[in-house]
Scaffold this motif. Sequence first.
Motif, PDB file in Angstrom:
ATOM      1  N   GLY A  77      11.147  33.884  44.739  1.00 43.34           N
ATOM      2  CA  GLY A  77       9.893  33.693  44.023  1.00 43.34           C
ATOM      3  C   GLY A  77       9.510  34.799  43.052  1.00 43.34           C
ATOM      4  N   TYR A  78      10.458  35.666  42.713  1.00 43.22           N
ATOM      5  CA  TYR A  78      10.208  36.739  41.756  1.00 43.22           C
ATOM      6  C   TYR A  78      10.855  36.380  40.419  1.00 43.22           C
ATOM      7  CZ  TYR A  78       9.111  39.395  45.991  1.00 43.22           C
ATOM      8  OH  TYR A  78       8.578  39.831  47.179  1.00 43.22           O
ATOM      9  N   ARG A  79      10.578  37.148  39.379  1.00 40.51           N
ATOM     10  CA  ARG A  79      11.168  36.907  38.064  1.00 40.51           C
ATOM     11  C   ARG A  79      11.931  38.124  37.542  1.00 40.51           C
ATOM     12  NH1 ARG A  79      10.619  33.633  33.253  1.00 40.51           N
ATOM     13  NH2 ARG A  79      12.240  34.501  31.939  1.00 40.51           N
ATOM     14  N   TYR A  80      11.538  39.311  37.974  1.00 36.95           N
ATOM     15  CA  TYR A  80      12.122  40.551  37.455  1.00 36.95           C
ATOM     16  C   TYR A  80      12.622  41.413  38.608  1.00 36.95           C
ATOM     17  CZ  TYR A  80       9.267  38.959  33.578  1.00 36.95           C
ATOM     18  OH  TYR A  80       8.701  38.200  32.603  1.00 36.95           O
ATOM     19  N   PHE A  81      13.589  42.277  38.292  1.00 39.96           N
ATOM     20  CA  PHE A  81      14.031  43.232  39.306  1.00 39.96           C
ATOM     21  C   PHE A  81      14.420  44.549  38.651  1.00 39.96           C
ATOM     22  CE2 PHE A  81      17.903  40.960  38.150  1.00 39.96           C
ATOM     23  CZ  PHE A  81      18.922  41.908  38.189  1.00 39.96           C
ATOM     24  N   VAL A  82      14.376  45.587  39.456  1.00 39.42           N
ATOM     25  CA  VAL A  82      14.771  46.930  39.050  1.00 39.42           C
ATOM     26  C   VAL A  82      15.853  47.384  40.026  1.00 39.42           C
ATOM     27  CG1 VAL A  82      14.001  49.327  38.855  1.00 39.42           C
ATOM     28  CG2 VAL A  82      12.505  47.477  38.091  1.00 39.42           C
ATOM     29  N   ILE A  83      16.916  47.947  39.489  1.00 38.58           N
ATOM     30  CA  ILE A  83      17.980  48.492  40.335  1.00 38.58           C
ATOM     31  C   ILE A  83      17.610  49.934  40.657  1.00 38.58           C
ATOM     32  CG2 ILE A  83      20.415  49.128  40.460  1.00 38.58           C
ATOM     33  CD1 ILE A  83      21.002  46.794  38.556  1.00 38.58           C
ATOM     34  N   THR A  84      17.451  50.218  41.944  1.00 38.18           N
ATOM     35  CA  THR A  84      17.100  51.581  42.348  1.00 38.18           C
ATOM     36  C   THR A  84      18.320  52.383  42.764  1.00 38.18           C
ATOM     37  OG1 THR A  84      16.673  50.894  44.628  1.00 38.18           O
ATOM     38  CG2 THR A  84      14.798  50.875  43.087  1.00 38.18           C
ATOM     39  N   ASP A  85      19.410  51.692  43.097  1.00 42.22           N
ATOM     40  CA  ASP A  85      20.650  52.364  43.474  1.00 42.22           C
ATOM     41  C   ASP A  85      21.790  51.382  43.232  1.00 42.22           C
ATOM     42  OD1 ASP A  85      22.281  54.423  44.508  1.00 42.22           O
ATOM     43  OD2 ASP A  85      22.210  53.552  46.521  1.00 42.22           O
ATOM     44  N   SER A  86      22.893  51.878  42.723  1.00 43.11           N
ATOM     45  CA  SER A  86      24.055  51.012  42.515  1.00 43.11           C
ATOM     46  C   SER A  86      25.321  51.841  42.671  1.00 43.11           C
ATOM     47  CB  SER A  86      24.015  50.340  41.144  1.00 43.11           C
ATOM     48  OG  SER A  86      24.159  51.295  40.127  1.00 43.11           O
ATOM     49  N   GLY A  87      26.401  51.152  42.928  1.00 43.35           N
ATOM     50  CA  GLY A  87      27.678  51.834  43.061  1.00 43.35           C
ATOM     51  C   GLY A  87      28.817  50.851  42.982  1.00 43.35           C
ATOM     52  N   ALA A  88      29.950  51.362  42.533  1.00 45.21           N
ATOM     53  CA  ALA A  88      31.180  50.566  42.482  1.00 45.21           C
ATOM     54  C   ALA A  88      32.312  51.461  42.953  1.00 45.21           C
ATOM     55  CB  ALA A  88      31.443  50.069  41.067  1.00 45.21           C
ATOM     56  N   GLU A  89      33.194  50.886  43.737  1.00 46.28           N
ATOM     57  CA  GLU A  89      34.307  51.670  44.252  1.00 46.28           C
ATOM     58  C   GLU A  89      35.494  50.761  44.511  1.00 46.28           C
ATOM     59  OE1 GLU A  89      33.308  52.120  48.869  1.00 46.28           O
ATOM     60  OE2 GLU A  89      31.810  53.039  47.553  1.00 46.28           O
ATOM     61  N   ARG A  90      36.602  51.402  44.840  1.00 46.87           N
ATOM     62  CA  ARG A  90      37.808  50.665  45.209  1.00 46.87           C
ATOM     63  C   ARG A  90      38.268  51.155  46.568  1.00 46.87           C
ATOM     64  NH1 ARG A  90      40.555  47.626  41.458  1.00 46.87           N
ATOM     65  NH2 ARG A  90      39.903  47.880  39.327  1.00 46.87           N
ATOM     66  N   ASP A  91      38.651  50.220  47.416  1.00 43.86           N
ATOM     67  CA  ASP A  91      39.188  50.529  48.724  1.00 43.86           C
ATOM     68  C   ASP A  91      40.707  50.468  48.596  1.00 43.86           C
ATOM     69  OD1 ASP A  91      39.644  50.853  51.421  1.00 43.86           O
ATOM     70  OD2 ASP A  91      39.202  48.771  51.925  1.00 43.86           O
ATOM     71  N   TYR A  92      41.374  51.566  48.893  1.00 48.06           N
ATOM     72  CA  TYR A  92      42.833  51.624  48.786  1.00 48.06           C
ATOM     73  C   TYR A  92      43.446  51.500  50.179  1.00 48.06           C
ATOM     74  CZ  TYR A  92      42.037  53.368  44.094  1.00 48.06           C
ATOM     75  OH  TYR A  92      41.635  53.498  42.790  1.00 48.06           O
ATOM     76  N   ARG A  93      44.371  50.562  50.334  1.00 49.89           N
ATOM     77  CA  ARG A  93      45.038  50.366  51.622  1.00 49.89           C
ATOM     78  C   ARG A  93      46.521  50.157  51.398  1.00 49.89           C
ATOM     79  NH1 ARG A  93      40.853  46.297  54.693  1.00 49.89           N
ATOM     80  NH2 ARG A  93      39.016  47.558  54.283  1.00 49.89           N
ATOM     81  N   SER A 113      34.719  46.868  45.036  1.00 46.76           N
ATOM     82  CA  SER A 113      33.440  46.383  45.554  1.00 46.76           C
ATOM     83  C   SER A 113      32.330  47.047  44.750  1.00 46.76           C
ATOM     84  CB  SER A 113      33.280  46.703  47.046  1.00 46.76           C
ATOM     85  OG  SER A 113      33.219  48.092  47.249  1.00 46.76           O
ATOM     86  N   ALA A 114      31.178  46.410  44.744  1.00 49.26           N
ATOM     87  CA  ALA A 114      30.010  46.953  44.044  1.00 49.26           C
ATOM     88  C   ALA A 114      28.776  46.595  44.842  1.00 49.26           C
ATOM     89  CB  ALA A 114      29.920  46.386  42.626  1.00 49.26           C
ATOM     90  N   SER A 115      27.733  47.420  44.701  1.00 45.36           N
ATOM     91  CA  SER A 115      26.486  47.131  45.397  1.00 45.36           C
ATOM     92  C   SER A 115      25.300  47.543  44.536  1.00 45.36           C
ATOM     93  CB  SER A 115      26.435  47.851  46.743  1.00 45.36           C
ATOM     94  OG  SER A 115      26.421  49.249  46.549  1.00 45.36           O
ATOM     95  N   ASN A 116      24.204  46.841  44.736  1.00 41.77           N
ATOM     96  CA  ASN A 116      22.922  47.148  44.090  1.00 41.77           C
ATOM     97  C   ASN A 116      21.838  47.127  45.154  1.00 41.77           C
ATOM     98  OD1 ASN A 116      23.944  47.146  41.474  1.00 41.77           O
ATOM     99  ND2 ASN A 116      23.382  45.027  41.083  1.00 41.77           N
ATOM    100  N   THR A 117      20.925  48.073  45.068  1.00 40.58           N
ATOM    101  CA  THR A 117      19.679  47.979  45.820  1.00 40.58           C
ATOM    102  C   THR A 117      18.617  47.664  44.780  1.00 40.58           C
ATOM    103  OG1 THR A 117      20.431  49.582  47.455  1.00 40.58           O
ATOM    104  CG2 THR A 117      18.052  49.163  47.339  1.00 40.58           C
ATOM    105  N   ILE A 118      17.889  46.579  45.002  1.00 42.14           N
ATOM    106  CA  ILE A 118      16.916  46.129  44.007  1.00 42.14           C
ATOM    107  C   ILE A 118      15.522  46.002  44.611  1.00 42.14           C
ATOM    108  CG2 ILE A 118      18.661  44.895  42.663  1.00 42.14           C
ATOM    109  CD1 ILE A 118      17.465  42.253  43.827  1.00 42.14           C
ATOM    110  N   ILE A 119      14.527  46.169  43.746  1.00 39.28           N
ATOM    111  CA  ILE A 119      13.142  45.861  44.079  1.00 39.28           C
ATOM    112  C   ILE A 119      12.714  44.753  43.126  1.00 39.28           C
ATOM    113  CG2 ILE A 119      10.763  46.697  44.210  1.00 39.28           C
ATOM    114  CD1 ILE A 119      11.897  49.499  44.686  1.00 39.28           C
ATOM    115  N   CYS A 120      12.147  43.687  43.672  1.00 36.17           N
ATOM    116  CA  CYS A 120      11.768  42.513  42.886  1.00 36.17           C
ATOM    117  C   CYS A 120      10.287  42.543  42.534  1.00 36.17           C
ATOM    118  CB  CYS A 120      12.070  41.251  43.686  1.00 36.17           C
ATOM    119  SG  CYS A 120      13.787  41.107  44.198  1.00 36.17           S
ATOM    120  N   PHE A 121       9.974  41.968  41.356  1.00 38.96           N
ATOM    121  CA  PHE A 121       8.595  41.918  40.854  1.00 38.96           C
ATOM    122  C   PHE A 121       8.310  40.534  40.288  1.00 38.96           C
ATOM    123  CE2 PHE A 121      10.018  46.276  40.509  1.00 38.96           C
ATOM    124  CZ  PHE A 121       8.958  47.009  41.013  1.00 38.96           C
ATOM    125  N   ARG A 122       7.073  40.123  40.384  1.00 38.99           N
ATOM    126  CA  ARG A 122       6.648  38.855  39.788  1.00 38.99           C
ATOM    127  C   ARG A 122       6.193  39.061  38.348  1.00 38.99           C
ATOM    128  NH1 ARG A 122       5.660  38.239  45.154  1.00 38.99           N
ATOM    129  NH2 ARG A 122       6.441  36.304  46.053  1.00 38.99           N
TER     130      ARG A 122
END
Length: 150
Positions: A77-93, A113-122
């Motif tokens: 139910g939100y329209r906008y978001f802000v990324i407060t933390d993000s990261g991308a990495e590679r797992d080597y095996r 892999s990549a990740s975002n922490t977001i806060i949503c806003f209306r």
Amino acid sequence: MRQKLNTGIRAAIYLVILLLAGCATSYQPKGLTGGFSEIQIAEGTYQITFEGNAYTDKRKTIDFTLLRSAEITLENGYRYFVITDSGAERDYRQRDRVLHASGAVSFIVKKPSASNTIICFREDVKSEPDFYDAKYVAESIRKKYGIGGY
């Protein structure tokens, strides 16, 4: 007879490898070959992750994480978001594959892999540095990768 069997097995393994070479992780919920997952960590705050497989491009992993961030925003139910933390990495095996009875081949598998922490806003929050319009982001990334729904 044994030589024909070894040659047949080797040919089958090469065929499977060729077929898998085009099998990058698609945009999907997390499964055996990767995909997205998310967790709500506070009201209007989510952590989104996308894990690819060895055939997934790092840029696509980042884009799919951004797409899922936009979808989570809209689904809640939100329209906008802000990324407060993000990261991308590679797992080597290291992986070992037995090609025939007399030997194996070792190789390194890189899984992005990549990740975002977001806060949503209306409401519009353009004053924030990493402000995104979720609808626009979702439409743009879906169009870029030919994913339905735009």
